[in-house]
Structure formats: C-alpha cells, structure tokens
Design a protein around this motif. Sequence first.
Motif, PDB file in Angstrom:
ATOM      1  N   LYS A 167       5.628  -3.930   7.580  1.00 26.86           N
ATOM      2  CA  LYS A 167       6.797  -3.059   7.437  1.00 26.86           C
ATOM      3  C   LYS A 167       6.344  -1.694   6.925  1.00 26.86           C
ATOM      4  O   LYS A 167       5.891  -1.567   5.783  1.00 26.86           O
ATOM      5  N   ALA A 168       6.435  -0.692   7.807  1.00 25.21           N
ATOM      6  CA  ALA A 168       6.066   0.678   7.429  1.00 25.21           C
ATOM      7  C   ALA A 168       7.329   1.434   7.053  1.00 25.21           C
ATOM      8  O   ALA A 168       8.299   1.450   7.803  1.00 25.21           O
ATOM      9  N   CYS A 169       7.320   2.069   5.888  1.00 20.99           N
ATOM     10  CA  CYS A 169       8.515   2.719   5.356  1.00 20.99           C
ATOM     11  C   CYS A 169       8.165   4.136   4.886  1.00 20.99           C
ATOM     12  O   CYS A 169       7.055   4.390   4.406  1.00 20.99           O
ATOM     13  N   ARG A 170       9.119   5.011   5.023  1.00 26.92           N
ATOM     14  CA  ARG A 170       8.985   6.312   4.379  1.00 26.92           C
ATOM     15  C   ARG A 170       9.689   6.214   3.034  1.00 26.92           C
ATOM     16  O   ARG A 170      10.907   6.051   2.969  1.00 26.92           O
ATOM     17  N   TYR A 171       8.915   6.324   1.969  1.00 29.91           N
ATOM     18  CA  TYR A 171       9.475   6.134   0.637  1.00 29.91           C
ATOM     19  C   TYR A 171      10.231   7.362   0.179  1.00 29.91           C
ATOM     20  O   TYR A 171      11.220   7.289  -0.536  1.00 29.91           O
ATOM     21  N   GLY A 172       9.793   8.533   0.604  1.00 29.38           N
ATOM     22  CA  GLY A 172      10.438   9.788   0.217  1.00 29.38           C
ATOM     23  C   GLY A 172       9.429  10.910   0.248  1.00 29.38           C
ATOM     24  O   GLY A 172       8.261  10.730  -0.123  1.00 29.38           O
ATOM     25  N   GLY A 173       9.843  12.098   0.694  1.00 29.81           N
ATOM     26  CA  GLY A 173       8.920  13.222   0.743  1.00 29.81           C
ATOM     27  C   GLY A 173       7.735  12.904   1.619  1.00 29.81           C
ATOM     28  O   GLY A 173       7.869  12.531   2.783  1.00 29.81           O
ATOM     29  N   GLU A 174       6.511  13.041   1.064  1.00 31.16           N
ATOM     30  CA  GLU A 174       5.294  12.781   1.828  1.00 31.16           C
ATOM     31  C   GLU A 174       4.711  11.411   1.530  1.00 31.16           C
ATOM     32  O   GLU A 174       3.568  11.143   1.866  1.00 31.16           O
ATOM     33  N   GLU A 175       5.469  10.558   0.877  1.00 32.91           N
ATOM     34  CA  GLU A 175       4.976   9.235   0.505  1.00 32.91           C
ATOM     35  C   GLU A 175       5.461   8.168   1.485  1.00 32.91           C
ATOM     36  O   GLU A 175       6.625   8.158   1.873  1.00 32.91           O
ATOM     37  N   PHE A 176       4.536   7.287   1.873  1.00 28.69           N
ATOM     38  CA  PHE A 176       4.839   6.176   2.763  1.00 28.69           C
ATOM     39  C   PHE A 176       4.417   4.880   2.069  1.00 28.69           C
ATOM     40  O   PHE A 176       3.531   4.877   1.214  1.00 28.69           O
ATOM     41  N   VAL A 177       5.052   3.793   2.441  1.00 34.35           N
ATOM     42  CA  VAL A 177       4.746   2.487   1.873  1.00 34.35           C
ATOM     43  C   VAL A 177       4.532   1.492   3.012  1.00 34.35           C
ATOM     44  O   VAL A 177       5.282   1.486   3.984  1.00 34.35           O
ATOM     45  N   LEU A 178       3.514   0.671   2.862  1.00 38.14           N
ATOM     46  CA  LEU A 178       3.271  -0.413   3.808  1.00 38.14           C
ATOM     47  C   LEU A 178       3.447  -1.745   3.082  1.00 38.14           C
ATOM     48  O   LEU A 178       2.798  -1.995   2.056  1.00 38.14           O
ATOM     49  N   ALA A 211       0.841  -1.202   0.000  1.00 34.44           N
ATOM     50  CA  ALA A 211       0.000   0.000   0.000  1.00 34.44           C
ATOM     51  C   ALA A 211       0.868   1.240   0.000  1.00 34.44           C
ATOM     52  O   ALA A 211       1.840   1.326   0.757  1.00 34.44           O
ATOM     53  N   LEU A 212       0.541   2.201  -0.860  1.00 29.70           N
ATOM     54  CA  LEU A 212       1.235   3.490  -0.919  1.00 29.70           C
ATOM     55  C   LEU A 212       0.325   4.560  -0.340  1.00 29.70           C
ATOM     56  O   LEU A 212      -0.869   4.632  -0.690  1.00 29.70           O
ATOM     57  N   ILE A 213       0.873   5.368   0.548  1.00 35.28           N
ATOM     58  CA  ILE A 213       0.118   6.439   1.212  1.00 35.28           C
ATOM     59  C   ILE A 213       0.757   7.766   0.858  1.00 35.28           C
ATOM     60  O   ILE A 213       1.974   7.926   0.956  1.00 35.28           O
ATOM     61  N   ASP A 214      -0.070   8.718   0.468  1.00 34.91           N
ATOM     62  CA  ASP A 214       0.440  10.042   0.092  1.00 34.91           C
ATOM     63  C   ASP A 214      -0.415  11.104   0.770  1.00 34.91           C
ATOM     64  O   ASP A 214      -1.660  11.020   0.774  1.00 34.91           O
ATOM     65  N   ILE A 215       0.207  12.106   1.363  1.00 36.39           N
ATOM     66  CA  ILE A 215      -0.524  13.194   2.013  1.00 36.39           C
ATOM     67  C   ILE A 215      -1.088  14.113   0.939  1.00 36.39           C
ATOM     68  O   ILE A 215      -0.351  14.582   0.062  1.00 36.39           O
ATOM     69  N   ASP A 216      -2.355  14.369   1.016  1.00 33.87           N
ATOM     70  CA  ASP A 216      -3.013  15.213   0.007  1.00 33.87           C
ATOM     71  C   ASP A 216      -2.574  16.667   0.136  1.00 33.87           C
ATOM     72  O   ASP A 216      -2.526  17.221   1.262  1.00 33.87           O
ATOM     73  N   HIS A 217      -2.250  17.291  -0.985  1.00 33.88           N
ATOM     74  CA  HIS A 217      -1.900  18.724  -1.044  1.00 33.88           C
ATOM     75  C   HIS A 217      -0.797  19.084  -0.048  1.00 33.88           C
ATOM     76  O   HIS A 217      -0.857  20.134   0.604  1.00 33.88           O
ATOM     77  N   PHE A 218       0.198  18.226   0.067  1.00 36.93           N
ATOM     78  CA  PHE A 218       1.237  18.471   1.079  1.00 36.93           C
ATOM     79  C   PHE A 218       2.088  19.683   0.726  1.00 36.93           C
ATOM     80  O   PHE A 218       2.530  20.406   1.618  1.00 36.93           O
ATOM     81  N   LYS A 219       2.340  19.910  -0.546  1.00 39.06           N
ATOM     82  CA  LYS A 219       3.112  21.093  -0.927  1.00 39.06           C
ATOM     83  C   LYS A 219       2.382  22.358  -0.493  1.00 39.06           C
ATOM     84  O   LYS A 219       2.983  23.311   0.034  1.00 39.06           O
ATOM     85  N   ARG A 220       1.047  22.378  -0.727  1.00 37.76           N
ATOM     86  CA  ARG A 220       0.265  23.532  -0.304  1.00 37.76           C
ATOM     87  C   ARG A 220       0.343  23.691   1.216  1.00 37.76           C
ATOM     88  O   ARG A 220       0.431  24.815   1.737  1.00 37.76           O
ATOM     89  N   PHE A 221       0.300  22.560   1.936  1.00 40.42           N
ATOM     90  CA  PHE A 221       0.407  22.617   3.399  1.00 40.42           C
ATOM     91  C   PHE A 221       1.730  23.252   3.815  1.00 40.42           C
ATOM     92  O   PHE A 221       1.769  24.126   4.686  1.00 40.42           O
ATOM     93  N   ASN A 222       2.830  22.811   3.193  1.00 39.42           N
ATOM     94  CA  ASN A 222       4.139  23.375   3.538  1.00 39.42           C
ATOM     95  C   ASN A 222       4.220  24.844   3.191  1.00 39.42           C
ATOM     96  O   ASN A 222       4.780  25.656   3.947  1.00 39.42           O
TER      97      ASN A 222
END
Length: 552
Positions: A466-477, A427-438
């Motif tokens: 296994k929970a991983c930070r893939y890069g930036g605001e993306e996470f992988v399970l 599973a790939l998880i991405d924070i919505d509109h993260f650039k706008r948040f920053n």
Amino acid sequence: MSLLSPERTYQIVSSIVNCERLDDLLDLLGAEINALGVADGYLVNMRDATGNYLTCLKIRYPAEFQNLERSYLGYKIPLDNGQLNARTMATREIVRVNPGNASDEENTILNYWKIQEMVALPLCLPEAAGVNPIGVLVLLNQGTAIPEDAIAKVQAIINLFHASLSRWLRLSHLELLHDEATAAVAENKRLLQFLDDMNSLTSVDKIYELFAAELFRQMPFDLASFCLVENDRLQIGKAIAAKPKFEPVCEKWEHHLRQTPYPLDPTASGLVYVLLRDEAMVFPDFQEIRHLPLAGYDKKSLSILGTARTLFITPIRHHKKPIGVFALYSLENKVELSDADLHLLGHLSSFLGTAITNSKLYATSQAQVLEIRHLNEMLEEKVDALATQASTDQLTGLLNFRAFEQELDKLLDLAAFSGAQEPLALALIDIDHFKRFNDTNGHAAGNDILAALACEIGKHTRQSDKACRYGGEEFVLILPKCGQVGAVQLAERIRSSIEARTFDTCAGQRSITISVGYTVYRPGDDRHSLFNRADQALYQAKESGRNRVCSL
C-alpha cells in the motif's frame, strides 16, 4: 524571530499528526488558542461544501455565556452579508471590529456578548496569494484591544494547523457528498420497487384497486372513480368504495357512468373540464353549492351520490399529458386537503398514468424499468467514485492519509492476530531538500516531481503493498508479509532508481534524491508506535546526510 520555539512547534505538529478526525483537530486548535490566553473566547467558522456559507464548527464564549455554546454550534454565516466574517474571507486580511468602527449589526453583537473587540483572522497561509481561506477564526475580547504580538502568535498557530485543517475539511465535504449520493441511491431503489410493484399488475382493474386502497388509507374519502379517454369519449374505468356500506351506491353510480360516456366537451361535465384544462379542482363542500346550475351529465351522476360532500378531481397524466381523470368523493364528512395532500395527489396522478399505460404496453414498461435501473447503476457508480475520491490523493493517485490509517490498522490487527507470524514493515520516504526545489523551480515543477515519484514507487512495489501520500513530500509504504531483509532491499531499489534518473517537469529535466526510514512490526505495536519508529529512522537518514536508507 520565530514566535514559537522549535520544541513547542514540534509538540504541536506531533499532536496535529495524531488527530484522527476534524473534530479532534478543532479541539486541539481550541486548546492551543486557550493556552495563549490572548482572548476571552473564539469561534472557528469553516467554509461549507457549497462555498456560500461558513459553518461554526468550534466555539468558546466568555465564561458567563458558555452555557449557550451548543445553541450556536453549527450556525451558518452567509458570505454575502458584508459583515465581519464575509469581509475577512473576501480580503484575506485580519479585520478588527470595536464599538468605534462596527456596523449596526456588529454593534448589536458586541453589546449582547459584552465584547469590546472582535478580531477575525482568515484561515489561510499569508504567503499563499490568491488562495481562498478555508474559514475564519474570530477572537472575542471583553477587555482592551488584543496586542499585535498576541495576534501574531495566533497567526503562527494557524499556520501550523492550516494544511491539516484544509485536508480534513475537504474530506468532510467529500464524505457529505458520499452520504448524499448514497441517500439518492436508496431513494431510487425505493422508487424502483414501487414502480416494479405497479408494473407487475397487468390488470388495469387491479391497478385501480391498489391505487384507491392506498388513497383511502391516507385520506378519509368514501368513493373513487377512474375514467380514461377512449374513442374520443371519457369512459369510466372503475368505481371503488372505501367501505362495504358504500358499495350499493357505488355499483349504481358506476353502472350509470358506463351507460353514459362523456363527450370531450368542457360544458358536458366537471370531469371533462378538468381533463381538457389539465388542472385539478377541489369542491370543499358540494352541499353548499348544490343549488347552483350543474352540467347536464353531472346532475344525474351527483343525484345518485345524494349526500356528496368534498369532491376532488385531477387529471391522470402520462408523459405530462392528460389521458383521463380520477375523482375522490366523501359522502358523509368534509375532507380537509392540505397543500401537501394536493401536491402528493398531483404526483400520484402521474404515477397512475404510467402504471395504466404500462399495463397495456408491456414493452414500454420494460424500457422504463431498464432506464430506472440504469439510473440506479449510474448513481451507484457515482457513490463508488466518491468513495475512491475520498481515499485517493488527487495529485499522485496514491492512497491519502485517511486511507493510510485505515489500511495500516487492518494490517496491524492481522499481524497481532497471527502473533507476529505475518511480518509487516513500514517505510517512510521523504524528498531531500524539497522546499529548496520548490523555491528554485516553482510549485508546479514540485507537483510534477511528486507525481513522478509516486509513479516510480509503483514500479517497485507489489500489488499487495500500500503506497500512500502522507502529506507534502512525504510518502509511506505499508509492506505486508515483508520483513527486515525485504524492506531494506525494496527501499534501496527505490532510492537508487530515483538517484539514477532525471524527471521531466514544467521547469525542464530535474534530479532529486530521497531519504528512507523503515521499521518492522514488533508485538504490541499500534499505529503510532510503528509509525514513530519509522519516522525516527527517517530522521536518522536525514541527519546522516540524506539520500540513504536507515532502519530502527
């Protein structure tokens, strides 16, 4: 207007994601620079682990000099010499060098490589003020000046590569530290073994014999003597011959020394002089100075030896204080001692002193062994800490990209071996509109969100996941033993829990949503095919309005 089309940008980023080593990434960067055709050659110089040098990790010279590339690969460039690379790193600005503005050293380089211009671009993002570059890309051109629009295209390429280059460079530095720590542990174990061997000898005579035998193997001396301070006198401990033919003179000589212990007076003997001054002495050829006046005790001793040639005398030290002396004598040929030999003998004198003292004071010996073992355990702990650091994302505490790839490969092998009987989901998880948040709340608040999201994910995952930070605001399970139903249930639990709560950040309480794309293992899947399906599912979730879970 963007210098690279969205399609081209996507192609490059996809290739970057698939790189498995720093060398692969540098090869890809080189290929992209070559494809632009803006220069006749280039160098990619990256900051080393010390931060004091750049190391040339990728190089392409103009055609007539390409046979020299391997010779310059790995060349270290100091950052304090004021030359092109150093100026670029210091100013974080593009620097052009040509025959009209080059220093004498830079002119020499231009002339040698038949170059008309060198353009150095810092490997950093232009908008990241105050962040040190991770290196320098130097373009080499034999023709006219490189146009500004061409340099802008190179900068666009650098911007795409920068994040991955930075991560891989940090990883390579950590791996170097890991290797150094591992080597230190191995060296400490070898030292521990040597000390254990010495300390296992409870007889001082056995220590003398072992020590002398080792020296005789390394250096062509014929006799060795060991003397210790006892009752305010320098007393002979043992004399040892290297070969049977020297044993008669050795026995006679030792008998004499036992009968006449030396007073602690520097004028009594050269042995006492060395002891009190705590300095080694070397006589390259005693026969050349035999006619000079000798101390009274030495006259008789050396007359027994007769044909003494090279003499070496050094203190036996314990805790950096002299407790005796050992001496080496050659009786037939001169012995040439190098600086390395003298350095080794100086260190061995301390080892000898420790071994002698330990044979008499077993309790002290045990304390020293325990201390060394404790040091060994500390070094091993540092190695483990470095290994953890090399596989962990520092901000979130989750596994990093490198560890993600390793874990996924292992579980894919297991799934393939079981014939897909063991389900596996990704599973790939991405924070919505993260650039706008920053942009709205600042990167520090963004970091708080990333850390909080990682914590929230941990509340819903199993120990085996296994929970991983893939890069930036993306996470992988990585979800072993989890099929379609389990994956969507977990993804929905995480998505709904994120949507329902607020997070404390340095900018105040903030809310976010996430999009999730997941897929399950299919026979024949490898890392790339499985990941790409999950990535496409994530894309669908984004395109469908975000804050949702999609599968493929």
